[in-house]
Each structure stands twice: as C-alpha cells, then as structure tokens.
Motif scaffolding. Structure first.
Motif, PDB file in Angstrom:
ATOM      1  N   ASP A 385       0.853  -1.186   0.000  1.00 26.81           N
ATOM      2  CA  ASP A 385       0.000   0.000   0.000  1.00 26.81           C
ATOM      3  C   ASP A 385       0.885   1.230   0.000  1.00 26.81           C
ATOM      4  O   ASP A 385       2.105   1.135  -0.168  1.00 26.81           O
ATOM      5  N   ASN A 386       0.332   2.403   0.205  1.00 32.83           N
ATOM      6  CA  ASN A 386       1.114   3.638   0.136  1.00 32.83           C
ATOM      7  C   ASN A 386       1.617   4.106   1.487  1.00 32.83           C
ATOM      8  O   ASN A 386       2.055   5.252   1.639  1.00 32.83           O
ATOM      9  N   THR A 387       1.523   3.221   2.502  1.00 36.09           N
ATOM     10  CA  THR A 387       2.043   3.590   3.811  1.00 36.09           C
ATOM     11  C   THR A 387       3.567   3.505   3.773  1.00 36.09           C
ATOM     12  O   THR A 387       4.132   2.487   3.387  1.00 36.09           O
ATOM     13  N   GLU A 425       4.273   0.442  -4.317  1.00 40.42           N
ATOM     14  CA  GLU A 425       2.897   0.944  -4.257  1.00 40.42           C
ATOM     15  C   GLU A 425       2.403   1.421  -5.621  1.00 40.42           C
ATOM     16  O   GLU A 425       1.363   2.058  -5.734  1.00 40.42           O
ATOM     17  N   PRO A 428      -1.672  -0.296  -7.402  1.00 45.39           N
ATOM     18  CA  PRO A 428      -2.737  -0.664  -6.441  1.00 45.39           C
ATOM     19  C   PRO A 428      -3.934  -1.285  -7.176  1.00 45.39           C
ATOM     20  O   PRO A 428      -4.228  -0.949  -8.323  1.00 45.39           O
ATOM     21  N   ASN A 432      -6.239   3.247  -1.343  1.00 42.94           N
ATOM     22  CA  ASN A 432      -5.387   3.258  -0.156  1.00 42.94           C
ATOM     23  C   ASN A 432      -5.958   4.154   0.944  1.00 42.94           C
ATOM     24  O   ASN A 432      -5.303   4.390   1.968  1.00 42.94           O
ATOM     25  N   ARG A 438      -6.180  -0.895   1.635  1.00 42.59           N
ATOM     26  CA  ARG A 438      -4.737  -1.059   1.831  1.00 42.59           C
ATOM     27  C   ARG A 438      -4.377  -2.531   2.016  1.00 42.59           C
ATOM     28  O   ARG A 438      -3.336  -2.980   1.566  1.00 42.59           O
ATOM     29  N   ASN A 441      -4.137  -4.142  -1.270  1.00 39.29           N
ATOM     30  CA  ASN A 441      -2.942  -3.713  -2.014  1.00 39.29           C
ATOM     31  C   ASN A 441      -1.669  -4.379  -1.504  1.00 39.29           C
ATOM     32  O   ASN A 441      -0.687  -4.479  -2.234  1.00 39.29           O
ATOM     33  N   ARG A 442      -1.664  -4.844  -0.255  1.00 37.81           N
ATOM     34  CA  ARG A 442      -0.493  -5.551   0.293  1.00 37.81           C
ATOM     35  C   ARG A 442      -0.602  -7.013  -0.117  1.00 37.81           C
ATOM     36  O   ARG A 442      -1.260  -7.816   0.559  1.00 37.81           O
TER      37      ARG A 442
END
Length: 449
Positions: A385-387, A425, A428, A432, A438, A441-442
């Motif tokens: 994800d975008n974390t 990331e 996706p 997110n 999220r 996405n992971r």
C-alpha cells in the motif's frame, strides 16, 4: 718589435685553434641532400667580415729589396659579398681598410726613415676557386681550401717621416690606384650557415707610390693575413654550393638505388614467404575441416558436420539434425490454479518484514510440488500500500517476492523458472484511503505458466 710579435701571436693562436676543426664529415644521411645534376636548390649568396694584419712584407720576391726594409704590422679589416656559381667557382666583391707602415728606407736621395699609408678604402672583384671539396667517401669536407685572384681600385693617403722627425704627405694626400689582389686560404665549417675564414692575400699595387718613396723600378705591394666569419644567406635547409660535393652525391645516389633494389628483392622474398604461409594455413584449415567429419563434440549421436544444434546438454534427446526434441505441451489446469490461489490466500508475512509466517508453508509446499512435477514457470510480483516512503515500499515488495522464491527453491523448485519482481505501491488494485483497500494492495501475485 714586441708589438709585432704580440699581433703575430694572436693570429697564430687563431690558426691553431681552427686547426682542431680539420675533420671531414662522412655520412649518408639525407639532410641537405641534393640529387646529382639536379641544379639545386642551393644557397649561393654569402657575406663575410674579417680582420687581421696589414704589412708591406710579402711571400713573393726579396723583401730586403723593397723601399723600406723593416715592415711593420698594422690592423686591417674588411668584408665581402660572394656569389657561388659552381661548387668550385665564385665571384666576390671585397672591401678593405687599414694602415700599412714600414721603417728603414733604402739609401737614396731624400731617404725617409719611415712611412705610413692609410688605406681609406679599397674595392676589388675577385674570382674564388674552391679546392678539395670533391671526395668519393665524404659527403662534404669540414674545410675548403681556396685561391683568389682579381682586380681592384683603392684610395689611400701616404706620409713619410725623415730621420729628424719631419713628416711629408705624398702627393695631394688623396691617391687612387689600381691593384691586383692574389690570395689563398681555407674555410672551416662551424655550422650549416657559418664558416670560419682564414686567409692570406698579397696586393700588387700598380705603381711605386704606395709607400711614398720610389727606389728601383719595382711596384709596391703589401699583404693582408686575416681571420673572419662567412655567413651563408638563405634557408638552412638548403646546402651551401661551396661545400657541396657532387662526386659524393653520385655515390650516395648509387648507394640509395642499391638499397632500393635490395629492399625490392626483400619485398619479393617476403611476398613469396607470405604465400607459403598462406598455403600452410589453408592446408591446416582443410585438415581441421576433414577431422570435423568424424567428430561428435556434444555426444548426442549426430556428427558435428550435420549438427545444427551443437553443445546440447548430455542426455538430451535430439532429432536427426542434433536439435532437442520438442517437449510435450503441459497445460495449466483448474486444479493447478486452485493450488496457486490457495497459496495466495494463505500467504502472511511479519508486519513490515519479508519473513514468511509458518501458517503459509503448507500451501507454498503444494506450489513447490506443482512446479517440480510439471516443470511450470512462475512469476512473483510483490505489491504494497502507500504507507511509508516509495523507496521503502519498493524494497519491501521486492524482498517479499524474493523470500517466496527462496522458499520454493529450497523445496526443490527450479530457480531459473521463477521470476521475482517488486513493484512497491505503483500498482494498487484498491483504494489506499481505507484499511480494507490497503489490505488488498499488500499482496504477492502468482502467475503460473
């Protein structure tokens, strides 16, 4: 007398010093070389300056019978311009100034005790004959002996002094007279453009008035011993014509032509040798090609001459041209897809790490067995994800894909058939902005083929 000895010593010293330069050069190099009978290019113009001793004493005749029996030595100086027409012949225009004096006049009516003639100027045109510059074995000599003879005109003033010290000027004090200069000497080459000039000249005056006193019927004469420098005019890349040796240049040309003939013959020999070497190479190539007709390098049962697929691995089944037989096509079944999907659904990692949790091992073991049994290829694509930062996510996705690959290989899968790539990331499949998105996405995608 002491003064005269000192002057003579200086002149003699100059002669002795220059004598150490009397050596010939002997070289076949091409510097300043001129082809025989080509006419040049040469340096033919030169100028010279000189200084020395003037005296009524000469090497010709009985000096004791001259008008004055005790000659004195005085300083003289001059210069010239010379044009060289042939290696042995030149014309030069001379200029000379100085004084001539003597004492102890011969007894007669009004006998003076001494005389002094100031040579205000003199000009002469003389032929210069260069000797000994013809030699078979030397390109040029370091010295060139020469003879000169010509005719000139001069202006002078003569005074006489009697025993009581009374001085009388002869004539009107400005006398002009013809004279004949005859000389000899030699030149020493100091460089390509500079020559040391050592010479001796006797000047025959066409009257008996030069010393201001007439005794007997002989004309007066005086000599000039000098040392000077001659400078050749023009480019130093051209030789001086006066030092040029035409005879030796013919020898040099002969040697060059002989060398060219030798070089040509050597070139022919080298060409024949090269042909022989080529024939030997062709023969070796032919023998090597014949040997290939009975060689099977990869041991697949097909000779190299007919083997279109050389270096096949040992044990590989091949066709008549030596190429591996086509492998049977293996299809990915629905059951195979279910095994992969199950592995994806059960795949878990430690938080923020690439460490696979034990819960995922059973489903991954079934994927490894599938790859081993059916020889499938597998592409692993890691995503996040975008974390976190882009760089961190890219590295984490790549590490997780590599971790799965390592595990499958440890279970017997072929590493060359597994490709592991991380996309971070960048791809996706859900938003997110929510926890659920999220989570989707992971992931690590498995592509079986």
């Amino acid at each position: 007398m002491k003064t005269n000895l000192k002057k003579a010593s200086i002149l003699l010293t100059g002669l002795l010093v220059s004598g150490s330069l009397f050596a010939q050069t002997d070289s076949l190099d091409t510097k300043n070389y001129v082809k025989p009978f080509s006419g040049g290019p040469f340096r033919t113009w030169s100028i010279g300056v000189h200084g020395g001793l003037l005296t009524p004493y000469t090497i010709f005749g009985a000096n004791g019978r001259q008008d004055f029996r005790k000659p004195q030595s005085e300083i003289g100086y001059g210069g010239y311009i010379k044009k060289q027409f042939l290696p042995g012949f030149a014309l030069q225009a001379d200029f000379l100034r100085g004084e001539v004096s003597g004492t102890n006049g011969q007894v007669g009516v009004g006998t003076p005790n001494s005389f002094n003639t100031k040579l205000n100027w003199s000009g002469a045109l003389s032929a210069n004959i260069t000797l000994a510059n013809i030699n078979w074995f030397s390109k040029k000599s370091s010295i060139q002996p020469y003879l000169t003879a010509g005719a000139g005109y001069m202006g002078y003033k003569t005074t006489t002094t009697d025993a009581a010290g009374a001085t009388t000027t002869y004539g009107d004090g400005s006398i002009k007279e013809w004279f004949v200069p005859v000389g000899l000497g030699f030149k020493v080459n100091l460089g390509s453009s500079v020559n040391l000039d050592l010479g001796y000249q006797v000047n025959f005056v066409q009257s008996d008035n030069f010393d201001g006193y007439n005794v007997g019927s002989g004309n007066d004469r005086f000599s000039y011993a000098h040392i000077g420098l001659e400078f050749a005019l023009g480019s130093s890349n051209k030789p001086q014509l006066a030092t040029y040796n035409p005879v030796n240049s013919m020898r040099t040309e002969y040697v060059w032509e002989s060398q060219q003939t030798k070089t040509m013959l050597q070139a022919q020999i080298d060409a024949e040798k090269a042909k022989n070497d080529q024939l030997r190479t062709d023969l070796n190539t032919t023998n090597a090609n014949l040997a290939k007709l009975s060689v099977d390098s990869d041991g697949d049962g097909v000779l190299d001459v007919n083997d279109k697929c050389p270096n096949t691995p040992a044990g590989t089944k091949v066709d008549g041209s030596g190429c591996p037989l086509a492998k049977p096509v293996v299809y990915v079944t629905e059951e195979d897809k279910r095994v992969v999907k199950d592995a994806i659904n059960n795949l878990e990692f430690d938080l923020g790490k690439a460490t696979i949790r034990p819960k995922s091992f059973p489903s991954l073991d079934r994927v490894a067995n599938l790859l081993t049994e059916k020889n499938f290829s597998l592409k692993l694509a890691g995503h996040t994800d975008n974390t976190g930062s882009d760089a961190l996510n890219l590295r984490l996705s790549k590490d997780r894909a590599e971790s799965i690959k390592s595990y499958l290989v440890s279970k017997g899968a072929n590493a060359s058939r597994i490709e592991a790539t991380g996309y971070g990331e960048s791809q996706p499949i859900a938003t997110n902005k929510t926890a659920a998105g999220r989570q989707q996405n992971r992931r690590v995608e498995f592509t079986l083929y």
